[in-house]
Design a protein around this motif. Structure first.
Motif, PDB file in Angstrom:
ATOM      1  N   GLU A  69       0.831  -1.204   0.000  1.00 41.48           N
ATOM      2  CA  GLU A  69       0.000   0.000   0.000  1.00 41.48           C
ATOM      3  C   GLU A  69       0.869   1.259   0.000  1.00 41.48           C
ATOM      4  OE1 GLU A  69      -3.651  -2.185   2.454  1.00 41.48           O
ATOM      5  OE2 GLU A  69      -2.256  -0.848   3.492  1.00 41.48           O
ATOM      6  N   ASP A  70       2.052   1.173   0.621  1.00 40.52           N
ATOM      7  CA  ASP A  70       2.988   2.295   0.589  1.00 40.52           C
ATOM      8  C   ASP A  70       3.678   2.409  -0.772  1.00 40.52           C
ATOM      9  OD1 ASP A  70       2.366   2.745   3.251  1.00 40.52           O
ATOM     10  OD2 ASP A  70       4.131   1.686   4.021  1.00 40.52           O
ATOM     11  N   LEU A  71       3.996   1.256  -1.380  1.00 40.26           N
ATOM     12  CA  LEU A  71       4.758   1.246  -2.625  1.00 40.26           C
ATOM     13  C   LEU A  71       3.999   1.882  -3.791  1.00 40.26           C
ATOM     14  CD1 LEU A  71       6.436  -2.299  -2.556  1.00 40.26           C
ATOM     15  CD2 LEU A  71       7.606  -0.091  -2.431  1.00 40.26           C
ATOM     16  N   VAL A  72       2.676   1.834  -3.749  1.00 41.55           N
ATOM     17  CA  VAL A  72       1.922   2.413  -4.874  1.00 41.55           C
ATOM     18  C   VAL A  72       2.142   3.916  -4.973  1.00 41.55           C
ATOM     19  CG1 VAL A  72       0.148   0.612  -4.901  1.00 41.55           C
ATOM     20  CG2 VAL A  72      -0.189   2.640  -3.477  1.00 41.55           C
ATOM     21  N   ARG A  73       2.701   4.512  -3.930  1.00 47.89           N
ATOM     22  CA  ARG A  73       2.990   5.957  -3.974  1.00 47.89           C
ATOM     23  C   ARG A  73       4.332   6.251  -4.648  1.00 47.89           C
ATOM     24  NH1 ARG A  73       0.127   5.604   1.037  1.00 47.89           N
ATOM     25  NH2 ARG A  73       2.016   5.310   2.282  1.00 47.89           N
ATOM     26  N   ASP A  74       5.125   5.206  -4.932  1.00 50.60           N
ATOM     27  CA  ASP A  74       6.385   5.384  -5.660  1.00 50.60           C
ATOM     28  C   ASP A  74       6.053   5.631  -7.134  1.00 50.60           C
ATOM     29  OD1 ASP A  74       8.745   4.763  -7.263  1.00 50.60           O
ATOM     30  OD2 ASP A  74       9.621   3.918  -5.437  1.00 50.60           O
ATOM     31  N   GLU A  75       6.565   6.699  -7.705  1.00 49.80           N
ATOM     32  CA  GLU A  75       6.199   7.082  -9.077  1.00 49.80           C
ATOM     33  C   GLU A  75       6.580   6.019 -10.099  1.00 49.80           C
ATOM     34  OE1 GLU A  75      10.213   9.763 -10.045  1.00 49.80           O
ATOM     35  OE2 GLU A  75       8.263  10.735  -9.791  1.00 49.80           O
ATOM     36  N   ASN A  76       7.547   5.171  -9.787  1.00 54.22           N
ATOM     37  CA  ASN A  76       7.964   4.124 -10.713  1.00 54.22           C
ATOM     38  C   ASN A  76       7.137   2.846 -10.577  1.00 54.22           C
ATOM     39  OD1 ASN A  76      10.193   5.478 -11.958  1.00 54.22           O
ATOM     40  ND2 ASN A  76      11.356   5.182 -10.066  1.00 54.22           N
ATOM     41  N   ASP A  78       3.593   1.157 -10.556  1.00 49.05           N
ATOM     42  CA  ASP A  78       2.161   1.067 -10.834  1.00 49.05           C
ATOM     43  C   ASP A  78       1.899  -0.377 -11.236  1.00 49.05           C
ATOM     44  OD1 ASP A  78      -0.462   1.264 -11.536  1.00 49.05           O
ATOM     45  OD2 ASP A  78      -0.133   2.533 -13.299  1.00 49.05           O
ATOM     46  N   PHE A  79       1.412  -1.160 -10.281  1.00 46.78           N
ATOM     47  CA  PHE A  79       1.330  -2.605 -10.520  1.00 46.78           C
ATOM     48  C   PHE A  79      -0.073  -3.164 -10.306  1.00 46.78           C
ATOM     49  CE2 PHE A  79       3.338  -1.492  -6.468  1.00 46.78           C
ATOM     50  CZ  PHE A  79       2.459  -2.035  -5.538  1.00 46.78           C
ATOM     51  N   GLY A  80      -1.081  -2.324 -10.448  1.00 46.02           N
ATOM     52  CA  GLY A  80      -2.453  -2.793 -10.458  1.00 46.02           C
ATOM     53  C   GLY A  80      -2.936  -3.377  -9.142  1.00 46.02           C
ATOM     54  N   LEU A  81      -2.510  -2.793  -8.026  1.00 47.36           N
ATOM     55  CA  LEU A  81      -2.939  -3.296  -6.718  1.00 47.36           C
ATOM     56  C   LEU A  81      -4.443  -3.078  -6.545  1.00 47.36           C
ATOM     57  CD1 LEU A  81      -2.169  -4.422  -3.880  1.00 47.36           C
ATOM     58  CD2 LEU A  81      -1.906  -2.033  -3.154  1.00 47.36           C
ATOM     59  N   GLU A  82      -5.163  -4.148  -6.205  1.00 47.30           N
ATOM     60  CA  GLU A  82      -6.596  -4.073  -5.935  1.00 47.30           C
ATOM     61  C   GLU A  82      -6.908  -4.832  -4.653  1.00 47.30           C
ATOM     62  OE1 GLU A  82      -9.490  -4.288  -9.169  1.00 47.30           O
ATOM     63  OE2 GLU A  82      -7.837  -4.838 -10.495  1.00 47.30           O
ATOM     64  N   GLU A  83      -7.659  -4.177  -3.778  1.00 53.56           N
ATOM     65  CA  GLU A  83      -7.959  -4.773  -2.470  1.00 53.56           C
ATOM     66  C   GLU A  83      -9.424  -5.218  -2.427  1.00 53.56           C
ATOM     67  OE1 GLU A  83      -5.928  -3.105   0.974  1.00 53.56           O
ATOM     68  OE2 GLU A  83      -5.125  -1.530  -0.327  1.00 53.56           O
TER      69      GLU A  83
END
Length: 419
Positions: A124-131, A133-138
């Motif tokens: 959840e923290d990593l999705v804020r890294d601009e590089n 974007d890996f389609g995280l869905e909860e």
């Protein structure tokens, strides 16, 4: 930018190696990552992309031995032990039988829960890294069952999960169907692990490579480690055919090749490759919304990147590059039993992905410092939980490198527990 703290050499470019590189770089380490392939031929690419706090029960659990014996004579079964006189398989099997106890499950469950929840929070923290974007869905994961017996077993596990504080719903047939309005289901019910999530593994790997490269990592592809120069109780140099690499810290991941790497360093770390298969289909005519595990078939179903990935089987055998079409047919034949509107045919071999899950005999990862080699951290043996535990693994590796207390207790994951 953090002050540089030392040089590290990471062996293995799967999710554990990439995440370790990411968090070491973030904390100020210089990183060289060595991979025997091109970073895209490992188990982190073609897996089901599931983040699974629901998997708090290790593979080595009561009942798995009897199921394994029953299934090993059926090459289309979900769990297949390929008959072999290979000593490593026999040795692993004996250790697995010894570990498959209720005591092992009770001891491991809260620790695996904490490890998974740490990793999910880090995603959840990593999705804020601009590089990244890996389609995280909860949306959670549905454990779909057809028989009352399987339902009773999974509901029992779900109640255990609730006792561990996990967010879990028990659903009847109508409630499950309401969650999947676009496709007809033929199930008796489901346990909905709302605590789970999913992502697109290819995008995750691409993003991590881009991120660690931007942070200054040196990535050396198609380079196999040939040995170690050990001096004064530590690893001085990592040897390859082309050159040697020095590091203050060595992180050994290596996936299903971990035992061979460990042996070169004088360690015994048993891992058996559990081969799994997957393939992608369109997710348009009868769209699937929630990832699911088809419990009786042990098949994973994950919507990702506009498609749906079907994957499964656990084929325990020495490493080999053969595609067993019987295993793939077993996956395909199970799909319409749960989703009767789906007409999935056996894919051509060039559409079938396979990879090797690195399975430890007790179903627990190896994570921690070696007692024999003072600057070696081992991070491997995650079995089917590699993607789920990836960021947690990387974060803990960085914490161990800093000699600070890790975010979760890793005593249970001693990499030399089979020495």
């Amino acid at each position: 930018m953090n002050v540089q703290k030392g040089t590290s050499v990471i062996i293995g470019g799967g999710i554990s190696g990439l995440a370790s590189a990411y968090y070491l770089l973030k904390s100020g380490w210089k990183v060289t990552l060595l991979d025997k392939g091109d970073l895209f031929d490992n188990c982190s690419i073609g897996n089901a992309g599931m983040i699974v706090p629901s998997h708090f029960i290790p593979l080595a659990a009561p009942g798995m031995v009897s199921k394994g014996i029953k299934w090993m004579f059926n090459s289309r079964s979900p769990f297949y032990v390929k008959p072999s006189l290979d000593f490593s398989l026999i040795s692993w099997g004996l250790k697995f039988m010894k570990a498959a106890t209720e005591a092992n499950v009770e001891r491991a469950a809260p620790h695996l829960r904490d490890y998974h929840l740490l990793s999910k929070k880090l995603y959840e923290d990593l999705v804020r890294d601009e590089n990244l974007d890996f389609g995280l869905e909860e949306k959670g994961i549905l454990m779909l069952y057809k028989s009352d017996k399987t339902g009773e077993e999974e509901i029992h596990v779900g109640k255990q999960g609730r006792q561990l504080g996990l967010d879990i719903d028990m659903l009847n047939r109508e409630q499950v169907q309401a969650l999947e309005p676009g496709i007809k289901l033929d199930v008796a019910g489901a346990v909905h692990y709302r605590c789970d999530a999913h992502l697109y593994p290819t995008a995750l790997v691409n993003g991590l490579i881009k991120s660690i490269t931007s942070l200054g990592a040196e990535i050396v592809k198609n380079t196999e480690v040939t040995g170690f120069d050990i001096q004064n109780g530590g690893i001085k140099r990592v040897k390859t055919a082309a050159k040697t690499y020095e590091g203050d810290l060595v992180v050994m991941t290596g996936g299903s090749w971990l035992p061979q790497l460990a042996k070169q360093a004088g360690l015994s770390i048993p891992v058996m490759p559990g081969k799994g298969y997957s393939f992608m289909e369109p997710n348009s005519k009868h769209p699937i919304v929630h990832p699911a595990l088809l419990l009786e078939a042990r098949v994973a179903v994950t919507p990702m990147n506009g498609q749906v990935r079907f994957g499964g089987t656990m084929e325990l055998a020495p490493l080999n590059n053969q595609i067993n079409m019987n295993r793939v047919e077993g996956i395909v034949n199970s799909i319409p039993q749960y989703y009767p509107e789906l007409d999935v045919t056996v894919p051509q071999k060039d559409r079938i992905w396979y990879g090797f899950r690195p399975c430890s005999p007790d179903g627990l990862p190896y994570l921690g410092y070696s007692k024999k080699l003072s600057n070696l951290i081992v991070a491997g043996g995650h079995g089917m939980m590699g993607i789920s535990l990836g960021p947690g693994t990387g974060k803990i590796v960085a914490e161990l490198a800093e000699r600070v207390k890790p975010s979760v207790d890793v005593a249970l994951y001693d990499p030399e527990r089979y020495q």
